[in-house]
Scaffold this active site. Structure first.
Site, PDB file in Angstrom:
ATOM      1  N   TRP A 147       0.758  -1.051   0.225  1.00  0.00           N
ATOM      2  CA  TRP A 147      -0.013   0.163   0.339  1.00  0.00           C
ATOM      3  C   TRP A 147       0.870   1.657   0.074  1.00  0.00           C
ATOM      4  O   TRP A 147       0.128   2.856   0.218  1.00  0.00           O
ATOM      5  CB  TRP A 147      -1.226   0.264   0.806  1.00  0.00           C
ATOM      6  N   LYS A 171      -2.431  -8.561  -7.827  1.00  0.00           N
ATOM      7  CA  LYS A 171      -3.064  -8.371  -6.388  1.00  0.00           C
ATOM      8  C   LYS A 171      -2.451  -7.402  -5.126  1.00  0.00           C
ATOM      9  O   LYS A 171      -1.834  -7.144  -4.905  1.00  0.00           O
ATOM     10  CB  LYS A 171      -3.219  -9.781  -5.274  1.00  0.00           C
ATOM     11  N   PRO A 172      -3.147  -6.127  -5.775  1.00  0.00           N
ATOM     12  CA  PRO A 172      -2.962  -5.024  -4.895  1.00  0.00           C
ATOM     13  C   PRO A 172      -3.170  -4.642  -3.609  1.00  0.00           C
ATOM     14  O   PRO A 172      -4.417  -5.899  -3.537  1.00  0.00           O
ATOM     15  CB  PRO A 172      -3.665  -3.475  -5.637  1.00  0.00           C
ATOM     16  N   GLU A 174      -5.285  -4.017  -0.446  1.00  0.00           N
ATOM     17  CA  GLU A 174      -6.900  -4.029  -0.651  1.00  0.00           C
ATOM     18  C   GLU A 174      -7.415  -2.163  -0.178  1.00  0.00           C
ATOM     19  O   GLU A 174      -8.404  -2.242  -1.049  1.00  0.00           O
ATOM     20  CB  GLU A 174      -8.257  -4.778  -0.032  1.00  0.00           C
ATOM     21  N   SER A 225       5.719  -7.403   4.025  1.00  0.00           N
ATOM     22  CA  SER A 225       6.308  -7.572   4.508  1.00  0.00           C
ATOM     23  C   SER A 225       7.411  -8.818   4.620  1.00  0.00           C
ATOM     24  O   SER A 225       7.106 -10.029   4.497  1.00  0.00           O
ATOM     25  CB  SER A 225       5.952  -7.865   6.152  1.00  0.00           C
ATOM     26  N   ALA A 227       7.586 -10.834   6.838  1.00  0.00           N
ATOM     27  CA  ALA A 227       7.524 -11.938   7.614  1.00  0.00           C
ATOM     28  C   ALA A 227       6.320 -13.370   6.414  1.00  0.00           C
ATOM     29  O   ALA A 227       5.928 -14.146   6.862  1.00  0.00           O
ATOM     30  CB  ALA A 227       6.127 -11.512   8.936  1.00  0.00           C
ATOM     31  N   GLU A 246      10.875  -8.515  -1.964  1.00  0.00           N
ATOM     32  CA  GLU A 246      11.372  -7.128  -2.198  1.00  0.00           C
ATOM     33  C   GLU A 246      10.460  -7.133  -0.618  1.00  0.00           C
ATOM     34  O   GLU A 246       9.371  -6.569  -0.284  1.00  0.00           O
ATOM     35  CB  GLU A 246      11.198  -6.491  -2.833  1.00  0.00           C
ATOM     36  N   CYS A 280      10.403   1.051   2.266  1.00  0.00           N
ATOM     37  CA  CYS A 280      11.232   0.594   3.132  1.00  0.00           C
ATOM     38  C   CYS A 280      12.981   0.559   2.931  1.00  0.00           C
ATOM     39  O   CYS A 280      13.291  -0.139   3.169  1.00  0.00           O
ATOM     40  CB  CYS A 280      11.461  -1.036   2.077  1.00  0.00           C
ATOM     41  N   GLU A 380      10.915  -2.756  12.289  1.00  0.00           N
ATOM     42  CA  GLU A 380      10.480  -1.891  11.119  1.00  0.00           C
ATOM     43  C   GLU A 380       9.583  -1.164  11.759  1.00  0.00           C
ATOM     44  O   GLU A 380       8.548  -1.267  12.656  1.00  0.00           O
ATOM     45  CB  GLU A 380       9.452  -2.369   9.665  1.00  0.00           C
TER      46      GLU A 380
HETATM   47  N1  LIG Z   1      11.566   4.226  -2.935  1.00  0.00           N
HETATM   48  C1  LIG Z   1      10.847   2.469  -3.385  1.00  0.00           C
HETATM   49  C2  LIG Z   1      10.907   2.006  -2.197  1.00  0.00           C
HETATM   50  C3  LIG Z   1      10.017   1.026  -2.791  1.00  0.00           C
HETATM   51  C4  LIG Z   1       9.237  -0.084  -1.163  1.00  0.00           C
HETATM   52  O1  LIG Z   1       9.077   0.298  -0.421  1.00  0.00           O
END
Ligand SMILES: NCCCC=O
Length: 492
Positions: A147, A171-172, A174, A225, A227, A246, A280, A380
């Site tokens: 998100w 799937k984005p 929701e 995440s 997890a 990622e 991230c 995090e």
């Molecule tokens: N700045 C790119 C970050 C991608 C994921 O959070």
């Protein structure tokens, strides 16, 4: 209707809906129908059916569709910026100047990259054979996006996959699905054949899990995440799918004694607060030489106190709201617990007055005196929170930078070439910036080391990851009995 399957928009088959909320105001932006496992089957079947023809479509034709798509996105940039902002709480300043142009640049990059797959030269690596390499599309990709950058992440997953000839079901999250559905529809308007890109709006537990485990999905790509990334790997293992992950990050921001402190302070503001820290790769741990620790911390605290929270259309605002009230409470909870063992010297209080009190806002927050093993240093936060830790020598700086299960990104601030080279060599992360923190570009890969996952987004590296390598070997001599037969067998 929000399910984009086989080139048309449909109603999700679950009886449920989800309210997409503008977290800056609490207002409902859209009520979306949710998909279920039947929709996953339909979307995967559409992607499977579309795959052979799309994989055989010449790269130049794939590229032309992507170029047309870039033109459509450019024409509709403001609409995308508005909707991305309304579903995330991001300032329009950010969506107009970062999310949307970054995505268009990605489209243009992959339009070119589609025509430029690299490979080893065909040749006679054995005297009796000619070998060549084919790089082939993998098949149907199942992808789950987060998100924090819904539009950009849709691009990072969809573009390399389809540029390489795969088809995809995405799937984005929701809570922020709107621009991903628009993205797929606009691709279709640019001439993408039905079934090549499908988007399902649904929950992770139902639609995400079904997609990751689906027997007719060949590869899964996931950003989220660590997890959840582990559960994606487990689900993928059942049918030995390729996995591209990622995951989380806890980026160090190392300020050596010879750094330009003012530049580092500016860099820390931008690097830790971009997208309200919901990134991230955001700087989360400033690791600062003791000789400049006080100056850095004082100047940064002053800057953090000046950071303005604001509504999306407020061009004078520095940061917007967090993505949801639930996430705001997670961030606030971590900072509240940190007060028990560390000091909060800027921010740390949820706004209680005026319009900001109605949204999921959280201020720029600076924490000092936290032990390296404490929660705020280790885990995090994914919010506008930076912790500052001192160090006395460069060995300690590198050790602290690497003292994390994550390895997504890092930065080193120094005017000494040797220190910079050492940091870039010894910090274990997928990206190490020198004297900056956060910039990304379409030509360069993004992806982690360690528990931040594996697999690269953007760049030619990601295009390659959505291909599989086939060795094709031709026998050259035409002889019934080859030399190598005689070497191994006692033929009579
Ligand atoms: N700045 C790119 C970050 C991608 C994921 O959070």
């Amino acid at each position: 209707m929000y399910q984009f399957i086989n080139g048309s928009i449909r109603q999700g088959s679950s009886a449920q809906t989800h309210d997409v909320v503008n977290p800056a105001t609490g207002a409902i932006v859209a009520t979306v129908d949710l998909a279920n496992e039947d929709d996953v089957d339909s979307a995967v079947a559409a992607a499977r059916a579309a795959f052979p023809a799309w994989a055989r479509t010449p790269p130049g034709e794939r590229s032309a569709i992507l170029h047309r798509f870039a033109a459509i996105l450019s024409e509709r940039a403001e609409e995308f910026a508005q909707i991305e902002s309304s579903q995330t709480g991001k300032p329009l300043r950010l969506t107009r100047n970062f999310d949307v142009p970054g995505t268009i640049d990605n489209v243009e990059f992959f339009a070119g990259a589609a025509r430029h797959l690299e490979g080893k030269a065909t040749g006679e690596y054995s005297p009796e054979h000619t070998s060549s390499i084919r790089r082939e599309a993998i098949g149907v990709i199942g992808s789950i996006t987060p998100w924090n950058y819904p539009l950009q992440m849709a691009g990072w997953k969809i573009l390399p996959a389809i540029a390489a000839g795969n088809t995809i079901v995405l799937k984005p999250a929701e809570i922020t699905p709107l621009t991903s559905v628009m993205f797929a529809q606009a691709l279709h308007d640019a001439g993408l054949p039905p079934g090549v890109v499908n988007v399902l709006v649904g929950t992770g537990t139902e639609v995400g899990a079904a997609l990751m485990a689906h027997g007719d999905v060949d590869m899964v790509s996931f950003t989220g995440s660590t997890a959840v990334g582990r559960t994606v790997m487990e689900a993928a293992a059942a049918t030995t799918k390729r996995v591209h992950l990622e995951l989380g990050g806890k980026a160090p921001f190392v300020v050596f004694e010879d750094a330009d402190v003012d530049a580092a302070v500016h860099g820390a503001v931008a690097g830790s607060l971009i997208n309200s820290g919901q990134d991230c790769t955001a700087a989360t741990r400033a690791i600062v030489h003791r000789s400049v620790y006080q100056e850095f911390t004082d100047k940064l605290a002053e800057r953090f106190r000046d950071i303005r929270l604001g509504m999306q259309e407020d061009d004078g605002a520095d940061i917007g709201s967090l993505v949801s009230f639930k996430h705001r409470d997670h961030v606030a909870g971590m900072v509240e617990r940190a007060r028990g063992y560390a000091k909060v010297i800027a921010g740390g209080d949820i706004p209680t007055d005026g319009a900001l009190a109605q949204g999921a806002f959280y201020p720029a927050t600076l924490v000092i005196d936290a032990a390296p093993e404490s929660e705020i240093v280790k885990d995090e936060v994914f919010g506008p929170v930076l912790v500052v830790l001192p160090f006395d020598d460069d060995d300690e700086a590198i050790r602290l930078a690497n003292d994390t299960v994550y390895g997504l990104a890092a930065s080193a601030w120094t005017s000494d070439l040797q220190k910079a080279l050492r940091a870039t060599r010894e910090i274990h992360a997928g990206c190490v910036w020198v004297n900056d923190h956060i910039p990304i570009i379409s030509e360069m890969p993004h992806g982690g080391f360690k528990q931040s996952g594996f697999g690269k987004d953007m760049s030619a590296y990601s295009l390659e990851e959505y291909t599989q390598v086939k060795h094709v070997m031709f026998e050259l001599t035409g002889a019934a009995e080859k030399d190598w037969h005689r070497t191994i067998f006692a033929l009579r």
